[in-house]
Design an enzyme around this catalytic site. Structure first.
Site, PDB file in Angstrom:
ATOM      1  N   HIS A 140      67.760  25.271  17.424  1.00 25.88           N
ATOM      2  CA  HIS A 140      66.274  25.615  17.421  1.00 25.88           C
ATOM      3  C   HIS A 140      65.841  26.738  16.584  1.00 25.88           C
ATOM      4  CE1 HIS A 140      67.175  28.217  20.647  1.00 25.88           C
ATOM      5  NE2 HIS A 140      66.034  28.680  20.811  1.00 25.88           N
ATOM      6  N   CYS A 167      67.296  19.745  25.389  1.00 26.64           N
ATOM      7  CA  CYS A 167      67.722  18.459  24.994  1.00 26.64           C
ATOM      8  C   CYS A 167      66.627  17.500  25.246  1.00 26.64           C
ATOM      9  CB  CYS A 167      68.930  18.135  25.751  1.00 26.64           C
ATOM     10  SG  CYS A 167      70.391  18.742  25.035  1.00 26.64           S
ATOM     11  N   HIS A 224      72.705  18.128  20.831  1.00 32.00           N
ATOM     12  CA  HIS A 224      72.902  19.709  21.081  1.00 32.00           C
ATOM     13  C   HIS A 224      73.977  20.524  20.628  1.00 32.00           C
ATOM     14  CE1 HIS A 224      72.874  22.613  24.524  1.00 32.00           C
ATOM     15  NE2 HIS A 224      74.316  22.490  24.771  1.00 32.00           N
ATOM     16  N   ASN A 284      67.073  32.118  15.257  1.00 34.26           N
ATOM     17  CA  ASN A 284      68.121  33.185  15.697  1.00 34.26           C
ATOM     18  C   ASN A 284      69.207  32.186  16.175  1.00 34.26           C
ATOM     19  OD1 ASN A 284      66.500  35.594  15.740  1.00 34.26           O
ATOM     20  ND2 ASN A 284      65.441  35.182  17.757  1.00 34.26           N
ATOM     21  N   SER A 331      69.164  32.548  23.212  1.00 33.60           N
ATOM     22  CA  SER A 331      69.236  32.300  24.676  1.00 33.60           C
ATOM     23  C   SER A 331      69.819  30.881  24.931  1.00 33.60           C
ATOM     24  CB  SER A 331      68.097  32.696  25.654  1.00 33.60           C
ATOM     25  OG  SER A 331      66.994  32.290  24.895  1.00 33.60           O
ATOM     26  N   GLN A 376      62.064  28.833  15.939  1.00 38.36           N
ATOM     27  CA  GLN A 376      60.886  29.569  16.353  1.00 38.36           C
ATOM     28  C   GLN A 376      59.746  29.616  15.633  1.00 38.36           C
ATOM     29  OE1 GLN A 376      60.637  32.503  19.643  1.00 38.36           O
ATOM     30  NE2 GLN A 376      62.955  32.479  19.938  1.00 38.36           N
ATOM     31  N   HIS A 418      71.434  25.221  22.045  1.00 36.65           N
ATOM     32  CA  HIS A 418      71.008  23.980  21.341  1.00 36.65           C
ATOM     33  C   HIS A 418      70.274  24.388  20.044  1.00 36.65           C
ATOM     34  CE1 HIS A 418      69.170  19.901  21.730  1.00 36.65           C
ATOM     35  NE2 HIS A 418      68.672  20.050  20.811  1.00 36.65           N
ATOM     36  N   CYS A 470      70.622  21.510  29.675  1.00 38.44           N
ATOM     37  CA  CYS A 470      70.224  22.212  28.670  1.00 38.44           C
ATOM     38  C   CYS A 470      68.578  21.768  28.394  1.00 38.44           C
ATOM     39  CB  CYS A 470      70.546  21.916  27.256  1.00 38.44           C
ATOM     40  SG  CYS A 470      69.564  22.331  25.736  1.00 38.44           S
TER      41      CYS A 470
HETATM   42  O1  LIG Z   1      62.684  33.680  22.219  1.00 35.42           O
HETATM   43  P1  LIG Z   1      64.203  34.119  22.791  1.00 35.42           P
HETATM   44  O2  LIG Z   1      65.224  33.288  21.713  1.00 35.42           O
HETATM   45  O3  LIG Z   1      64.302  33.906  24.122  1.00 35.42           O
HETATM   46  O4  LIG Z   1      64.444  35.483  22.403  1.00 35.42           O
HETATM   47  C1  LIG Z   1      64.953  35.954  21.283  1.00 35.42           C
HETATM   48  O5  LIG Z   1      64.345  35.960  20.145  1.00 35.42           O
HETATM   49  C2  LIG Z   1      62.771  36.742  20.180  1.00 35.42           C
HETATM   50  C3  LIG Z   1      62.289  36.665  18.994  1.00 35.42           C
HETATM   51  O6  LIG Z   1      63.088  36.988  17.786  1.00 35.42           O
HETATM   52  C4  LIG Z   1      63.362  38.168  20.437  1.00 35.42           C
HETATM   53  O7  LIG Z   1      62.022  38.984  21.006  1.00 35.42           O
HETATM   54  C5  LIG Z   1      64.177  38.390  21.909  1.00 35.42           C
HETATM   55  O8  LIG Z   1      64.532  39.706  22.150  1.00 35.42           O
HETATM   56  C6  LIG Z   1      65.461  37.314  21.388  1.00 35.42           C
HETATM   57  O9  LIG Z   1      66.410  37.504  22.668  1.00 35.42           O
END
Ligand SMILES: O=P(O)(O)O[C@H]1O[C@H](CO)[C@@H](O)[C@H](O)[C@H]1O
Ligand SMILES: O=P(O)(O)O[C@H]1O[C@H](CO)[C@@H](O)[C@H](O)[C@H]1O
Lengths: 350, 350
Positions: A168, A55, A115, A155, A163, A170, A166, A52
């Site tokens: 997290h 991690c 994780h 997300n 993706s 943003q 773990h 990961c």
């Molecule tokens: O940044 P990540 O987790 O790779 O990507 C994810 O979040 C982003 C922000 O919401 C989006 O634009 C991506 O389409 C989504 O797959």
């Protein structure tokens, strides 16, 4: 002629934050589902995964090594959608071809070194660490002169485009006010100018009287299913006190916010006995050095699941081309969430 | 300082139909993908499936038997989101709790009796049958006194929430103008009032001069990737002549429209050599008995795939909370689509 019943008859509701209507078709929850089923995320992850890239102490794909972090950990996104650099731009847009460069900073926040530990399973004191990092980041990013808005979000779950499992979140911080923020601000502002009060404060007070859409309440925050919710189990955390952004949160409020964050995410996990996917994020005042009495701190949860851990609501076709649409009524969803246990389904009771 | 390059640098573009901005991050197409992969729809369906409730002569779940239809077939949706009945409604909404009943009619259109025949694989003459049914339905539904707008659309592929692989579309006709239509109309109208001409006619003429975003063109229609497209391979079919709705289409235009429908869907299938998922739908003038010189017939295609048949773009998190965002630039997408063969990849050449 039948008497209108909002749990039975198709109707539209108005979202005063976005100045948009949505379609509610409560009777439609009865249709059988023959479409796509989602995979259930495998739920037996180790505490540390050497593959990961999030991690503690691991090396990321660009060769950078994570610190041996022991609580919440922030770093700049290796694949940022926004870049810091200023570019030389000659504006020759016309009316129908308008374009402008955009600057910004993208960060990743690992909620904990573990994780396998999502927000609903974390201790409230550890969630408080996350909230404190959000506050620090809002201050740090917002103080940069080219940053006018800071979007904090998470997300959760592969079905929400996450993706890496773990836990997290943003942060995308940028020069312009994004579309949804600009719209929300416009509507908050016009309400404020007209009534000299906060739209969301007035709204939450009415909801507390009605009690029909309240999910959880503590001294400082309320979780409710908005009257105009579009996602089946969409909720909003709203502060009871009128303040514009996370800097204004007192210590008591920070604790209460962390508690209610745990509260709603535990209920979500309990709903379908699964690690409940969603996109969630805080809406608060821009960092554009302008006074914003109209802004009222709140957090949106947009979860996709509709009927079970594997059947989601698709916002497609009619919804993309015409109008957001929901099946189950917001009042039904609120009741279901409200009546779920407050203890996580995986917790051993003795 | 670097010179701005719209294929390299983050920027925002303006959508004049919705009065919204979107974020373009072209450099981000380079990030690796470690998230969810979609299932590929199995592509060896029989011509007739006795378990399919849309196939000719089969019985649906509510016990009704489909006609033994031999071309395009329309019936009322068994699980309509909108209902015809008027209900007795006392309006006691206030500002923050606005609600009103909504009436409508939902229909399903099977494009052909063949369970395995999607639009790109149909003969142009058979697609013409579908377009004629769309026209008939627009007239029939639009003439009902409680119907003011008719949304014709298709959800294709399980990833787009399509619950039955038998090629079909839907029509949702209703009393109110849905949110997206109301917004589009407002923007078309204000352009029309200001310029005494159609926004989309002026736009398409400029695009035809620039040629950068054109995918296909024939005598009467253009397919292009809009300057403000959000989905990676989003396109729009726009009529060259200024008319407001499908009733105004001449025979030649109907044929040209059917050809270009086949043209773009063949290119889509060829892109990732898969039955390409999308939501698509026609935007045209409301049926509200008011004159609408501002409306200009067009059709949107919103396809989710980004990198391959199994990796889609997730419109989540930042996109839901802040602003639509794309990686690849509209010009790059248009070039890729334009250069694809016009013949379906499954067609045997000899
Ligand atoms: O940044 P990540 O987790 O790779 O990507 C994810 O979040 C982003 C922000 O919401 C989006 O634009 C991506 O389409 C989504 O797959
Ligand atoms: O009517 P269907 O195909 O069962 O359902 C699909 O299309 C509808 C209209 O776009 C959406 O509301 C549903 O979420 C989607 O699953």
């Amino acid at each position: 002629m039948q008497q209108f019943d909002h749990n039975e008859h198709p109707h539209r509701r108005y979202n005063p934050l976005l100045d948009e209507w949505i379609l509610v078709s409560p009777h439609r929850a009865k249709r059988p589902w023959q479409g796509q089923n989602e995979k259930i995320a495998e739920d037996n992850r180790p505490e540390h995964d050497e593959n990961c890239y999030l991690c503690s102490g691991n090396v990321r794909s660009n060769g950078v090594k994570n610190d041996n972090y022991t609580d919440c950990y922030v770093f700049e996104n290796d694949f940022s959608a926004l870049l810091r650099d200023e570019v030389d731009f000659e504006n020759n847009s016309n009316n129908l071809f308008q374009l402008k460069p955009e600057r910004g900073i993208n960060k990743v926040i690992c909620f904990s070194p573990k994780h396998n530990l999502t927000l609903p399973e974390m201790e409230v004191s550890d969630i408080e660490m996350v909230v404190k990092v959000w506050k620090e980041q809002y201050i740090e990013l917002g103080s940069q002169d080219f940053i006018n808005y800071v979007q904090i979000f998470e997300n959760k779950g592969s079905v929400m485009g996450c993706s890496n499992p773990h836990p997290h979140g943003q942060i995308w911080a940028q020069s312009s006010l994004p579309t949804q923020i600009e719209k929300t601000q416009r509507n908050l502002r016009s309400y404020y100018d007209k009534n000299q009060s906060s739209l969301l404060k007035d709204y939450v007070e009415q909801e507390l009287k009605l009690q029909k859409r309240i999910v959880i309440e503590n001294d400082h925050f309320v979780v409710l299913v908005p009257f105009w919710a579009t996602w089946p189990y969409e909720t909003m955390i709203i502060s009871k006190r009128h303040f514009g952004n996370i800097i204004a949160m007192t210590n008591d409020e920070t604790k209460a916010f962390s508690e209610i964050l745990k509260g709603i995410t535990v209920k979500y996990d309990n709903l379908f006995k699964t690690s409940f996917p969603y996109s969630a994020g805080i809406h608060q005042s821009p960092t554009d050095r302008v006074s914003h009495p109209e802004w009222h701190f709140h957090m949106h949860f947009y979860p996709p699941l509709l009927r079970s851990a594997t059947v989601k609501k698709f916002m497609v076709g009619y919804e993309m081309l015409a109008e957001a649409q929901r099946d189950i009524s917001p009042e039904q969803s609120a009741k279901i969430l409200r009546e779920l246990p407050n203890q996580h389904y995986k917790t051993k009771t003795n």
